[in-house]
Design a protein around this motif. Structure first.
Motif, PDB file in Angstrom:
ATOM      1  N   GLY A   1       0.817  -1.215   0.000  1.00 38.85           N
ATOM      2  CA  GLY A   1       0.000   0.000   0.000  1.00 38.85           C
ATOM      3  C   GLY A   1       0.849   1.262   0.000  1.00 38.85           C
ATOM      4  O   GLY A   1       0.519   2.251  -0.674  1.00 38.85           O
ATOM      5  N   ALA A   2       1.949   1.249   0.745  1.00 42.17           N
ATOM      6  CA  ALA A   2       2.850   2.403   0.763  1.00 42.17           C
ATOM      7  C   ALA A   2       3.490   2.615  -0.608  1.00 42.17           C
ATOM      8  O   ALA A   2       3.670   3.759  -1.060  1.00 42.17           O
ATOM      9  N   HIS A   3       3.814   1.523  -1.281  1.00 45.56           N
ATOM     10  CA  HIS A   3       4.397   1.613  -2.624  1.00 45.56           C
ATOM     11  C   HIS A   3       3.395   2.217  -3.604  1.00 45.56           C
ATOM     12  O   HIS A   3       3.748   3.082  -4.415  1.00 45.56           O
ATOM     13  N   ILE A   4       2.148   1.789  -3.537  1.00 48.45           N
ATOM     14  CA  ILE A   4       1.114   2.335  -4.430  1.00 48.45           C
ATOM     15  C   ILE A   4       0.892   3.822  -4.145  1.00 48.45           C
ATOM     16  O   ILE A   4       0.750   4.631  -5.062  1.00 48.45           O
ATOM     17  N   LEU A   5       0.888   4.196  -2.870  1.00 44.80           N
ATOM     18  CA  LEU A   5       0.733   5.600  -2.507  1.00 44.80           C
ATOM     19  C   LEU A   5       1.884   6.437  -3.056  1.00 44.80           C
ATOM     20  O   LEU A   5       1.676   7.551  -3.553  1.00 44.80           O
ATOM     21  N   GLU A   6       3.096   5.899  -2.994  1.00 43.68           N
ATOM     22  CA  GLU A   6       4.256   6.608  -3.545  1.00 43.68           C
ATOM     23  C   GLU A   6       4.122   6.777  -5.056  1.00 43.68           C
ATOM     24  O   GLU A   6       4.421   7.851  -5.588  1.00 43.68           O
ATOM     25  N   LEU A   7       3.651   5.748  -5.752  1.00 47.06           N
ATOM     26  CA  LEU A   7       3.446   5.853  -7.193  1.00 47.06           C
ATOM     27  C   LEU A   7       2.398   6.912  -7.533  1.00 47.06           C
ATOM     28  O   LEU A   7       2.567   7.684  -8.486  1.00 47.06           O
ATOM     29  N   LEU A   8       1.325   6.962  -6.753  1.00 42.04           N
ATOM     30  CA  LEU A   8       0.290   7.972  -6.997  1.00 42.04           C
ATOM     31  C   LEU A   8       0.817   9.385  -6.767  1.00 42.04           C
ATOM     32  O   LEU A   8       0.503  10.309  -7.535  1.00 42.04           O
ATOM     33  N   ARG A   9       1.610   9.567  -5.737  1.00 39.98           N
ATOM     34  CA  ARG A   9       2.191  10.895  -5.480  1.00 39.98           C
ATOM     35  C   ARG A   9       3.130  11.314  -6.605  1.00 39.98           C
ATOM     36  O   ARG A   9       3.150  12.483  -7.001  1.00 39.98           O
ATOM     37  N   ASN A  10       3.919  10.357  -7.116  1.00 47.95           N
ATOM     38  CA  ASN A  10       4.808  10.671  -8.235  1.00 47.95           C
ATOM     39  C   ASN A  10       4.013  11.092  -9.455  1.00 47.95           C
ATOM     40  O   ASN A  10       4.400  12.028 -10.167  1.00 47.95           O
ATOM     41  N   GLU A  11       2.907  10.422  -9.728  1.00 40.10           N
ATOM     42  CA  GLU A  11       2.066  10.783 -10.877  1.00 40.10           C
ATOM     43  C   GLU A  11       1.431  12.160 -10.675  1.00 40.10           C
ATOM     44  O   GLU A  11       1.306  12.927 -11.623  1.00 40.10           O
ATOM     45  N   GLU A  12       1.033  12.474  -9.456  1.00 40.43           N
ATOM     46  CA  GLU A  12       0.473  13.804  -9.186  1.00 40.43           C
ATOM     47  C   GLU A  12       1.517  14.886  -9.416  1.00 40.43           C
ATOM     48  O   GLU A  12       1.211  15.946  -9.969  1.00 40.43           O
ATOM     49  N   GLU A  13       2.759  14.628  -9.004  1.00 42.79           N
ATOM     50  CA  GLU A  13       3.832  15.606  -9.214  1.00 42.79           C
ATOM     51  C   GLU A  13       4.107  15.794 -10.703  1.00 42.79           C
ATOM     52  O   GLU A  13       4.316  16.915 -11.171  1.00 42.79           O
ATOM     53  N   LYS A  14       4.113  14.697 -11.470  1.00 41.36           N
ATOM     54  CA  LYS A  14       4.321  14.800 -12.913  1.00 41.36           C
ATOM     55  C   LYS A  14       3.184  15.574 -13.568  1.00 41.36           C
ATOM     56  O   LYS A  14       3.409  16.400 -14.455  1.00 41.36           O
ATOM     57  N   ASP A  15       1.960  15.325 -13.129  1.00 36.96           N
ATOM     58  CA  ASP A  15       0.798  16.017 -13.678  1.00 36.96           C
ATOM     59  C   ASP A  15       0.857  17.503 -13.358  1.00 36.96           C
ATOM     60  O   ASP A  15       0.561  18.344 -14.207  1.00 36.96           O
ATOM     61  N   ALA A  16       1.259  17.832 -12.146  1.00 40.30           N
ATOM     62  CA  ALA A  16       1.378  19.238 -11.749  1.00 40.30           C
ATOM     63  C   ALA A  16       2.487  19.921 -12.559  1.00 40.30           C
ATOM     64  O   ALA A  16       2.360  21.082 -12.944  1.00 40.30           O
ATOM     65  N   ALA A  17       3.586  19.211 -12.820  1.00 36.08           N
ATOM     66  CA  ALA A  17       4.680  19.787 -13.601  1.00 36.08           C
ATOM     67  C   ALA A  17       4.248  20.002 -15.057  1.00 36.08           C
ATOM     68  O   ALA A  17       4.668  20.984 -15.679  1.00 36.08           O
ATOM     69  N   ARG A  18       3.440  19.124 -15.601  1.00 30.15           N
ATOM     70  CA  ARG A  18       2.947  19.289 -16.981  1.00 30.15           C
ATOM     71  C   ARG A  18       1.981  20.463 -17.092  1.00 30.15           C
ATOM     72  O   ARG A  18       1.977  21.185 -18.068  1.00 30.15           O
ATOM     73  N   ASN A  19       1.143  20.661 -16.113  1.00 33.26           N
ATOM     74  CA  ASN A  19       0.144  21.735 -16.148  1.00 33.26           C
ATOM     75  C   ASN A  19       0.727  23.084 -15.824  1.00 33.26           C
ATOM     76  O   ASN A  19       0.143  24.102 -16.176  1.00 33.26           O
ATOM     77  N   GLN A  20       1.828  23.137 -15.138  1.00 33.92           N
ATOM     78  CA  GLN A  20       2.406  24.417 -14.720  1.00 33.92           C
ATOM     79  C   GLN A  20       2.854  25.292 -15.896  1.00 33.92           C
ATOM     80  O   GLN A  20       2.539  26.465 -15.931  1.00 33.92           O
ATOM     81  N   PRO A  21       3.572  24.797 -16.925  1.00 34.10           N
ATOM     82  CA  PRO A  21       3.984  25.672 -18.028  1.00 34.10           C
ATOM     83  C   PRO A  21       2.808  26.228 -18.823  1.00 34.10           C
ATOM     84  O   PRO A  21       2.899  27.319 -19.369  1.00 34.10           O
ATOM     85  N   GLU A  22       1.691  25.510 -18.888  1.00 41.63           N
ATOM     86  CA  GLU A  22       0.523  25.987 -19.627  1.00 41.63           C
ATOM     87  C   GLU A  22      -0.076  27.231 -18.979  1.00 41.63           C
ATOM     88  O   GLU A  22      -0.600  28.098 -19.639  1.00 41.63           O
ATOM     89  N   GLU A  23       0.002  27.307 -17.660  1.00 40.48           N
ATOM     90  CA  GLU A  23      -0.603  28.425 -16.940  1.00 40.48           C
ATOM     91  C   GLU A  23       0.215  29.696 -17.080  1.00 40.48           C
ATOM     92  O   GLU A  23      -0.305  30.794 -16.998  1.00 40.48           O
ATOM     93  N   GLU A  24       1.519  29.597 -17.313  1.00 41.76           N
ATOM     94  CA  GLU A  24       2.366  30.783 -17.382  1.00 41.76           C
ATOM     95  C   GLU A  24       2.323  31.434 -18.688  1.00 41.76           C
ATOM     96  O   GLU A  24       1.873  31.750 -19.530  1.00 41.76           O
TER      97      GLU A  24
END
Length: 123
Positions: free
Chosen positions: A100-123
């Motif tokens: 479960g901790a491993h899956i949670l870590e994978l989800l957090r990594n995907e959220e960070e990647k998603d946030a990094a992809r959306n950030q340049p579009e907003e600027e």
């Protein structure tokens, strides 16, 4: 109806064995050892006890210690629960918390990647 009874017995076995683990004198069973789940057969002859150990390197030693103490734990469980049959205890290592901790870590990594992809579009 019988499954509800089995669930109550599983909970009682888990509660009683958790308290008995603290009283064991075997040095292999020291440290953070917790019972995550108990699965008892319908005829109450066998119970699978799923064990989680904080230090995964010691898990095999803990399981060996519990297997050697199974007779003592079964006797103490029989005195505490007053069942017609005291189930034979089978201890199994459980890695569901680590999984479960491993899956949670994978989800957090995907959220960070998603946030990094959306950030340049907003600027």
């Amino acid at each position: 109806m019988a499954s509800n009874r089995i669930n109550r017995i599983n909970d009682e076995i888990q509660r009683e064995l958790s308290s008995q683990l603290r009283n064991l004198k075997d040095p292999r069973v020291s440290g953070m050892v917790s019972i995550t789940y108990v699965d008892t057969t319908n005829d109450l002859r066998y119970a699978r006890i799923y064990i989680s150990v904080l230090d995964k390197d010691r898990e095999k030693d803990v399981l060996k210690g519990l297997k050697s103490a199974a007779g003592f734990l079964r006797r103490e469980l029989g005195h505490a629960l007053q069942l017609r049959y005291t189930p034979e205890l089978q201890f199994i290592g459980d890695d569901s918390i680590q999984h479960g901790a491993h899956i949670l870590e994978l989800l957090r990594n995907e959220e960070e990647k998603d946030a990094a992809r959306n950030q340049p579009e907003e600027e």
